[in-house]
Motif scaffolding. Structure first.
Motif, PDB file in Angstrom:
ATOM      1  N   TYR A  23      -0.644 -11.651   7.925  1.00  0.00           N
ATOM      2  CA  TYR A  23      -1.251 -10.546   8.671  1.00  0.00           C
ATOM      3  C   TYR A  23      -2.500 -11.005   9.408  1.00  0.00           C
ATOM      4  O   TYR A  23      -2.703 -10.699  10.583  1.00  0.00           O
ATOM      5  CB  TYR A  23      -1.579  -9.419   7.691  1.00  0.00           C
ATOM      6  N   ASP A  56       2.493  -0.850   8.952  1.00  0.00           N
ATOM      7  CA  ASP A  56       1.081  -1.166   9.174  1.00  0.00           C
ATOM      8  C   ASP A  56       0.267   0.041   9.632  1.00  0.00           C
ATOM      9  O   ASP A  56      -0.869  -0.116  10.103  1.00  0.00           O
ATOM     10  CB  ASP A  56       0.952  -2.286  10.218  1.00  0.00           C
ATOM     11  N   LEU A  59      -3.324   0.397   8.296  1.00  0.00           N
ATOM     12  CA  LEU A  59      -4.227  -0.612   8.842  1.00  0.00           C
ATOM     13  C   LEU A  59      -4.556  -0.343  10.303  1.00  0.00           C
ATOM     14  O   LEU A  59      -5.662  -0.650  10.761  1.00  0.00           O
ATOM     15  CB  LEU A  59      -3.606  -1.995   8.676  1.00  0.00           C
ATOM     16  N   ARG A 108       5.744  -7.231   2.909  1.00  0.00           N
ATOM     17  CA  ARG A 108       5.155  -6.956   4.221  1.00  0.00           C
ATOM     18  C   ARG A 108       6.051  -6.073   5.084  1.00  0.00           C
ATOM     19  O   ARG A 108       5.619  -5.591   6.122  1.00  0.00           O
ATOM     20  CB  ARG A 108       4.838  -8.269   4.947  1.00  0.00           C
ATOM     21  N   TYR A 112       1.837  -0.561   3.821  1.00  0.00           N
ATOM     22  CA  TYR A 112       0.641  -1.048   3.134  1.00  0.00           C
ATOM     23  C   TYR A 112      -0.124   0.159   2.598  1.00  0.00           C
ATOM     24  O   TYR A 112      -0.555   1.018   3.372  1.00  0.00           O
ATOM     25  CB  TYR A 112      -0.243  -1.850   4.091  1.00  0.00           C
ATOM     26  N   ARG A 494      -1.527  -8.500   3.693  1.00  0.00           N
ATOM     27  CA  ARG A 494      -2.311  -7.536   4.462  1.00  0.00           C
ATOM     28  C   ARG A 494      -3.547  -7.092   3.677  1.00  0.00           C
ATOM     29  O   ARG A 494      -3.493  -6.930   2.464  1.00  0.00           O
ATOM     30  CB  ARG A 494      -1.451  -6.314   4.818  1.00  0.00           C
TER      31      ARG A 494
END
Length: 568
Positions: A23, A56, A59, A108, A112, A494
């Protein structure tokens, strides 16, 4: 056949490229722009790299929330972080539905969820944003609305920290447990077996800096007794374990007690108690300083966000089956794994006690003693027959690749000094998000290795079963399937990268009037100097945020002067 092999090789190359990138590597450009102070370019690259949907998504909102904060767009930052908080909360209840996908592929490819300490920093940044909005407010009503928002975030922080205490115990409970005879005996025999990490001691169970920030918020709202409670919770957390666990300065503990006592004096009704507490917790110089903090003076709070959070990385391990011991054994690859990876494996995984001696004795002829110092043996004993029946032993073959996450050691940053009014004052280390990340990963090491073993084993067995029905190409299909499974296996790398490595704090009282502030910060790339000219009125609280980075070019301090007035 040769055509099939070429196609398989090409596919595997593509899978290697897609499966092994971490990441952090994908955000290199955005981080470099941030270090240059080009927040607009950093935002654009983050928008391109992180999508608001998919695995993701959390994030996306976390990283952009920090960039907007640095730009001084506090309302936009809060909107992003509010969404991040909702996503994190939703995933706490829905994460199990994604477990099978994660198990069959790699972590991944799943969502997350965020670490506990990262969720606390959502509220932390939102409170700072409200401070910024209060400074920008054009009317008293708008300013008070912003401070009310900060109060709400403070109460959310308190709820989250109380939940942490309930789930993991607070520092006092951990200290009490340490004194129990049975617990001490367990630790004694754990040390005998060679375990180097006491996981209970490195749990993220509370956050003294978060409590301190809530105290500032309540003080700004003139809720002095609530501020007293928060400052005292901060002081007790620092004192009972938070400061030691995250390698912070003693000065920040005394500062939290100092502010607790100040609030007792302001709230009234604690005359004998504050005097007793001051005598017990404060130095003679700090006791004398209490009388300087009067309502007609001004305060300056300097908050430095220093450095960048470490990148979580991936380490490759070799899994093999040992029929002599009826065990599975893990070793790091000695080609491609650096010293930091080997150290992580040794501390958290390697056999270091009696079991290691047995393994050395049984396998000395084949691999020798030195290599066995970096071996993790998982004895499955009675389950060995089950493993054979499942096809696991055959699927593993001579060896199989397994991946786990790790952090490199985090080097401490240099000094930070604040110069004001002819004084040079050391900034206190008040929090350490980098060590929070490393210690959180250490506590997950056992879970990580279990999931990695199960994930790789399941994919290997699946590949083996495909080969059994593949006719003349069965062996080739099984081999290709196993290779594809191994090459696409990836650890969870991550983490919230735009968090600071350290948070430093200094709080001073000054006479009203003009003052020049200078912060000198030592970073790996050299010493940076940040200047700020301020004009203080009686009763003001001036909040100056500085983002200091190991810069690639010129970086400014916080783009907006942080001046928040309160009426005492």
């Amino acid at each position: 056949m040769s055509h099939f092999l070429r196609l398989t090789g090409a596919a595997l190359c593509a899978l290697i490229l897609s499966g092994c990138a971490t990441y952090g590597a994908g955000l290199t450009g955005a981080i470099e722009d941030l270090q240059k102070g080009d927040y607009v370019a950093s935002e654009a690259k983050l928008q391109q790299a992180l999508k608001p949907t998919g695995g993701d998504r959390l994030l996306h909102y976390l990283e952009l929330g920090v960039v907007k904060h640095l730009q001084g767009d506090f309302a936009a930052s809060n909107a992003l972080l509010e969404t991040a908080g909702q996503i994190a909360e939703d995933m706490e209840t829905t994460l199990m539905s994604d477990l099978l996908l994660t198990l069959m592929s790699n972590p991944r490819q799943g969502p997350y969820p965020g670490a506990d300490f990262e969720k606390v920093f959502i509220n932390y940044y939102k409170a700072l944003n409200y401070f910024g909005l209060a400074q920008l407010a054009q009317t008293d009503a708008d300013r008070q609305a912003a401070l009310d928002g900060a109060r709400i975030e403070s109460r959310r922080l308190i709820i989250r920290l109380n939940d942490l205490n309930t789930r993991k115990g607070n520092f006092k409970e951990a200290a009490d447990e340490e004194q129990q005879t049975f617990t001490q005996l367990l630790k004694l025999f754990s040390a005998l077996q060679g375990n180097l990490v006491d996981m209970d001691r490195i749990k993220y169970r509370d956050d003294a800096m978060a409590h301190y920030l809530t105290g500032i918020t309540f003080e700004m709202n003139r809720e002095y007794d609530d501020a007293r409670i928060s400052y005292q919770r901060a002081a007790e957390a620092y004192e009972k374990g938070f400061a030691k666990q995250y390698r912070l300065d003693d000065g920040v503990t005394e500062q939290a007690w100092f502010d607790t006592i100040r609030m007792m004096r302001l709230a009234g009704g604690y005359d004998s108690e504050w005097r007793r507490l001051a005598s017990k917790k404060l130095s003679k110089a700090r006791r004398a300083e209490l009388d300087l903090w009067t309502r007609d003076k001004a305060q300056v709070i300097v908050l430095e966000h220093k450095g960048l959070a470490p990148h979580r990385k991936e380490m490759n391990l070799e899994l093999s089956a040992n029929p002599n011991m009826q065990a599975l054994q893990l070793r790091p690859y000695f080609i491609g794994n650096d010293q930091a990876q080997l150290a992580w494996f040794y501390v958290l995984y390697a056999d270091k006690g009696i079991l290691d001696a047995v393994s050395n004795y049984l396998d000395a002829v084949e691999v020798g003693y030195v290599l066995n110092s970096f071996t993790k043996t998982v004895n499955i004993g009675p389950l060995w027959q089950t493993a054979e029946e499942l096809g696991l032993v055959t699927a593993i073959g001579s060896s199989m690749r397994v991946t786990v996450p790790y952090y490199e050691p985090v080097k401490a940053l240099g000094y930070s000094n604040l110069s004001v009014g002819g004084q040079s004052l050391a900034m206190h280390k008040a929090s350490n998000p980098a060590l929070m990340a490393v210690q959180e990963q250490m506590t997950r090491a056992g879970y990580d290795i279990q999931m990695a073993l199960a994930r790789s084993s399941l994919k290997a067995i699946t590949a083996q079963s495909v080969g059994q029905v593949g006719g003349n190409f069965g062996g080739l299909l099984a081999m290709a399937g196993k290779l594809a499974a191994q090459l696409t296996d990836a650890a969870e790398t991550r983490n919230w990268l735009l968090l600071p490595q350290e948070i430093r704090l200094r709080r001073v009282v000054l006479e009203p009037g003009e003052h020049a502030l200078t912060l000198e910060s030592q970073l790996p790339t050299g010493i940076k100097r940040y200047d700020n000219q301020i004009s203080l009125q009686p009763g003001e609280i001036h909040f100056w945020r500085v983002r200091s980075l190991p810069e690639l070019g010129h970086t400014q301090a916080s783009p907006v002067k942080q001046l928040i007035k309160t009426s005492n």
